[in-house]
Write an enzyme that holds these catalytic residues in place. Structure first.
Site, PDB file in Angstrom:
ATOM      1  N   GLU A 288     -17.224  10.364   4.620  1.00 13.74           N
ATOM      2  CA  GLU A 288     -16.617   9.065   4.918  1.00 13.74           C
ATOM      3  C   GLU A 288     -15.721   8.656   3.748  1.00 13.74           C
ATOM      4  O   GLU A 288     -16.056   8.863   2.590  1.00 13.74           O
ATOM      5  CB  GLU A 288     -17.680   7.998   5.172  1.00 13.74           C
ATOM      6  CG  GLU A 288     -18.605   7.715   4.004  1.00 13.74           C
ATOM      7  CD  GLU A 288     -19.519   6.508   4.243  1.00 13.74           C
ATOM      8  OE1 GLU A 288     -19.284   5.745   5.203  1.00 13.74           O
ATOM      9  OE2 GLU A 288     -20.465   6.335   3.460  1.00 13.74           O
TER      10      GLU A 288
ATOM     11  N   ASP B 178       0.870  -1.169   0.000  1.00 14.68           N
ATOM     12  CA  ASP B 178       0.000   0.000   0.000  1.00 14.68           C
ATOM     13  C   ASP B 178       0.910   1.223   0.000  1.00 14.68           C
ATOM     14  O   ASP B 178       2.092   1.143   0.356  1.00 14.68           O
ATOM     15  CB  ASP B 178      -0.936  -0.010   1.206  1.00 14.68           C
ATOM     16  CG  ASP B 178      -2.228   0.741   0.937  1.00 14.68           C
ATOM     17  OD1 ASP B 178      -2.253   1.587   0.024  1.00 14.68           O
ATOM     18  OD2 ASP B 178      -3.219   0.491   1.642  1.00 14.68           O
TER      19      ASP B 178
END
Length: 872
Positions: free
Chosen positions: A617, A269
């Protein structure tokens, strides 16, 4: 057309002294890929090898190797490119379709658009740019174990089986069925045990039990890696059992490479290797982190910094060059399987035309999936579908006309976006009056009443702003060009041309003006931007969000004296993605609920489009609104201001329909008790508004089913950072859900009958389960047949029940069909608590087939059939 994929080849042949690399085995398409890969790796210098292990790899002209960036996204359509693409519903919405065929087709279409974009990048010599390659870091198959996680919208929900089946369909569609070439390369992420919280993800360590690891967190990864042959895997930021995931003995070496025999590539990542020494503190420095990640099979560093230390590490004898070769062979194998070193004529995908972008079939499928995803949660007194004879309808709420919300996150930008308001206007035409009010913001009951003050902004005798644009993020040097903007309200997609050749990528801008007050008092200056910005008035900095790097809005109240002039400077920088910057003016006004409801009471029906939004979000966001923190949520309750407005609207006595948009489960206890009709529309993509209007007026019969549990309150949830599964998801939650996993209503009715399954079987055998399904209503419609298994008498640990089969079927009114499921020994097995291995317990198990979980009341599916069988 060029004969070889890769513009670097053409550049290399034109350069002085270039070798005749065409004779090398690496360029011979008749040779096996393994032989070609071994040849190219053998010809690389150490410096070149290290550079090829970064996400942005440079060209190697002497070998004809083109530059390439591994980083690309296709979560629900090709994302973040300079080109317009089809935007399908967000991943959690696609999961709500419970339709593997639709997900397969969506991935197939997205891969075609990705190929068209990559082919254009080759033609334009842009292969070094991010988001133009063919290696997509999707799907996100983490288990959505807690509704507070902001990135749960990117997943396929809370169930390992549903996630695995949908993920497999996506991988098959994206990678294609060609025996030699990949259409595109999928990547299963984030491996593993990763689902928030966002603010602490770089430092978190989780210690799942062996049972939870193998029962919940790994099955979907196994499905994609072992059975679907996914090309790539992304390792996660967090640590598991004190080791960072990208350098984890159990996950990376034992399970991924040894047990599952994965031979594809692994990427970190982004900036996860930095976390080894910056946050986890498991490594003293960048070099030790880089070495450990490579030894554990992390082939690509997304981040571009830590792996550069590998050059000196090899020179100093800290790691063998042969270890780098292992990773490089995996990486070049993927590029060869994508056809990047073969003639165009040999690779059918390399001939994909630009006409695939937003083609008619793709747009039609985006609408279909938006329709399929909508879940009808409540429909009392036959409130829905609405009558076409109505003369006046009210549309109110923060998502009624919100173009950002329907697109979700990790999104592309389509040529056309349909909001709820747009969809209703198109559906109803000029003959129906539509009353639109925003009413409230998501969490606030004050709104900016915009004022047209353009004629009060001027610079050098011209109305508006002096606009200076720079080709860097820091406003350095001379501007690329300067112009006059009459107002600041800009939206660019990454790579769009702003002017004078400047693209909307990694740029900055300065907007300068003078504001002349026509009266004493105050005016509100509201800034909205998706990256960094700051506002200066008369040389004083009044807003600084320069490091924001996410969407956000800030406001400043300017107190004014009549005829006074105020020098205003707005500075803005944009990073890798889309660019949005706006400066608006007006006054903040508190919503008068009673007055608003009185105005809207004139309507025949009221549509409230609320919920939440990817503006609140998402991934590691600097949002600090009530109920939200860092992209996550601190409460699952619908924001209180929306409930208050809904109470006022409901008091009008007019039919109220709550259209809820969200990427995660919302607790709506008051709404569920009092509002007659509730639709969950998620973030429905480019055609969300059309799909919603179709469902509201009955032109589409809804059949979406929840891929997550909707809980009643925060008290139903264990601690966010608690990774044990006890009390989580429908499989282990013992309370009463507000709306359970698998739930959804229809405008027609269904009934199941004649469940057939063997009464006894021997371990290791498959079984076939059948039932009759009838549409007993008066409308055509779709039903999602669901099969669950329970082990009520087992002595070991087991879920309360577990989904092991699902099918979406269309039935005409009155039609009967047979649904059939085949259960494998693995489906009938449990996970051993001690070692994580599957075993088949002997004794009785329960099988149920119906329109949802057994024991769940569903007003439009009358029954769930259950039967016990004995395993001998």
């Amino acid at each position: 057309m060029h004969k070889i994929l890769g513009i670097a080849f053409l550049l290399a042949t034109a350069s002085a002294g270039a070798q005749d690399f065409k004779s090398y085995p690496m360029w011979n398409p008749s040779l096996p890929i393994e032989q070609r890969v071994n040849d190219v790796v053998s010809r690389l210098t150490l410096e070149e090898k290290v550079a090829q292990m970064l996400n942005a790899t440079p060209a190697i002209a002497r070998l004809g190797i083109p530059a390439y960036d591994w980083w690309n996204e296709v979560l629900h359509g090709v994302a973040r490119t300079p080109f317009r693409t089809t935007v399908f519903p967000q991943a959690i919405a696609m999961a709500a379709t419970w339709d593997t065929n639709s997900l397969y087709r969506m991935a197939d279409y997205s891969a075609l658009e990705g190929r068209a974009i990559h082919n254009k990048a080759i033609e334009q010599n842009r292969t070094s740019e991010r988001y133009l390659g063919l290696t997509y870091w999707t799907p996100n198959i983490n288990i959505f174990r807690d509704p507070r996680w902001g990135r749960g919208q990117e997943t396929y929900g809370e169930d390992p089986f549903l996630t695995g089946m949908l993920g497999r369909a996506f991988v098959r569609g994206l990678q294609g069925e060609d025996p030699k070439y990949l259409k595109a390369a999928a990547c299963a992420k984030h491996f593993a045990v990763h689902s928030g919280p966002e603010p602490s993800r770089h430092a978190d360590n989780f210690n799942p039990t062996t049972y939870d690891l193998w029962d919940t967190y790994l099955p979907a990864f196994k499905e994609l890696i072992v059975d679907a042959n996914v090309a790539g895997v992304m390792c996660a930021y967090n640590a598991v059992n004190t080791q960072p995931c990208c350098g984890n003995d159990l996950l990376m070496n034992d399970i991924l490479r040894k047990q599952w025999k994965f031979n594809g590539y692994v990427t970190s990542d982004c900036w996860a290797i930095d976390d080894f020494f910056k946050y986890h503190k498991t490594h003293p420095d960048a070099t030790s982190a880089a070495i450990d990640a490579v030894v554990h099979g992390t082939d690509v560093e997304c981040g571009q910094t830590v792996y550069k230390t590998l050059y000196d590490a090899v020179k100093n004898g800290q790691i063998k060059e042969a270890q780098l070769d292992i990773s490089l062979k995996r990486l070049f194998t993927i590029r060869y399987r994508l056809g990047m070193f073969d003639p165009v004529a040999m690779v059918k995908y390399a001939q994909t035309p630009a006409t695939e972008l937003e083609s008619a079939p793709h747009q039609a499928h985006a609408l279909k999936m938006a329709q399929q995803s909508i879940v009808l949660l409540k429909n009392e007194q036959q409130t829905l579908p609405l009558r076409r004879s109505i003369k006046k309808i009210a549309v109110v709420g923060p998502n009624a006309n919100n173009r950002i919300a329907v697109l979700g996150n990790y999104n592309g930008i389509p040529s056309r976006i349909v909001t709820v308001l747009d969809g209703l206007k198109e559906k109803l035409g000029a003959g129906v009056e539509i009353m639109y009010e925003k009413g409230v913001d998501f969490t606030k009951d004050t709104l900016l009443a915009y004022t047209d003050l353009k004629n009060q902004f001027s610079w050098d005798g011209k109305q508006g702003f002096k606009a200076e644009y720079y080709n860097n993020r820091e406003l350095k040097g001379e501007p690329v060009f300067t112009t006059t903007d009459d107002h600041v309200d800009h939206t660019w997609q990454r790579g769009d041309i702003i002017g004078n050749g400047l693209t909307a990528t990694n740029f900055s801008a300065r907007y300068t003006t003078r504001f002349t007050a026509t009266a004493s008092g105050s005016t509100m200056l509201e800034l909205e931007a998706d990256d960094g910005y700051r506002l200066l008035i008369n040389g004083k900095e009044v807003i600084n969000a320069w490091l924001r790097n996410r969407w956000g809005a800030r406001a400043y109240q300017l107190n004014t004296v009549k005829d006074s002039s105020y020098h205003i400077v707005l500075e803005y920088w944009q990073g890798d993605d889309n660019a949005n910057v706006a400066l608006r003016t007006g006054q903040r006004m508190k919503t008068d609920y009673a007055a608003l409801a009185a105005r809207l009471a004139q309507a025949d029906a009221i549509i409230f489009a609320g919920g939440i939004s990817p503006q609140l979000e998402g991934e590691e966001m600097p949002v600090n609104a009530p109920g939200f923190n860092g992209g996550d949520r601190t409460t699952i309750q619908l924001p209180a201001v929306q409930t208050e407005l809904l109470k006022a609207l409901n008091a009008t006595g007019k039919p109220v329909v709550f259209v809820m948009m969200t990427g995660s489960a919302l607790a709506t206890p008051w709404e569920s008790a009092h509002i007659p009709a509730i639709l969950n529309a998620w973030y429905g993509g480019q055609s969300a508004g059309t799909a919603i209007a179709d469902v509201l007026f009955g032109d589409y019969n809804p059949a979406g089913r929840l891929p997550v549990t909707f809980y009643s309150s925060d008290s139903d949830l264990p601690g966010f950072s608690d990774y044990t599964m006890q009390g989580r998801t429908y499989r282990y939650f013992t309370g009463k859900a507000l709306y359970p996993f698998g739930y959804g209503l229809s405008y027609t009715n269904f009934r199941y009958a004649t469940l057939k399954a063997p009464t006894t079987i021997r371990t290791g055998n498959k079984i076939r389960v059948t039932a009759q399904l009838t549409n007993t209503g008066t409308r055509d419609g779709e039903e999602v047949a669901q099969l669950y298994i329970a082990h009520p008498n087992t002595k070991g640990k087991a879920p309360i029940r577990a989904l092991k089969g699902f099918q979406r079927h269309f039935l005409k009114a009155g039609q009967t069909i047979q649904v059939s499921f085949t259960l494998t020994p693995e489906d009938l097995s449990l996970v051993n608590e001690a070692n994580g291995q599957l075993y088949q317990p002997k004794g009785k198990i329960s099988i149920s087939v119906g329109g949802g979980q057994p024991g769940v009341t569903n007003a439009t599916t009358s029954n769930v059939l259950s039967q016990q069988l004995t395993i001998q």
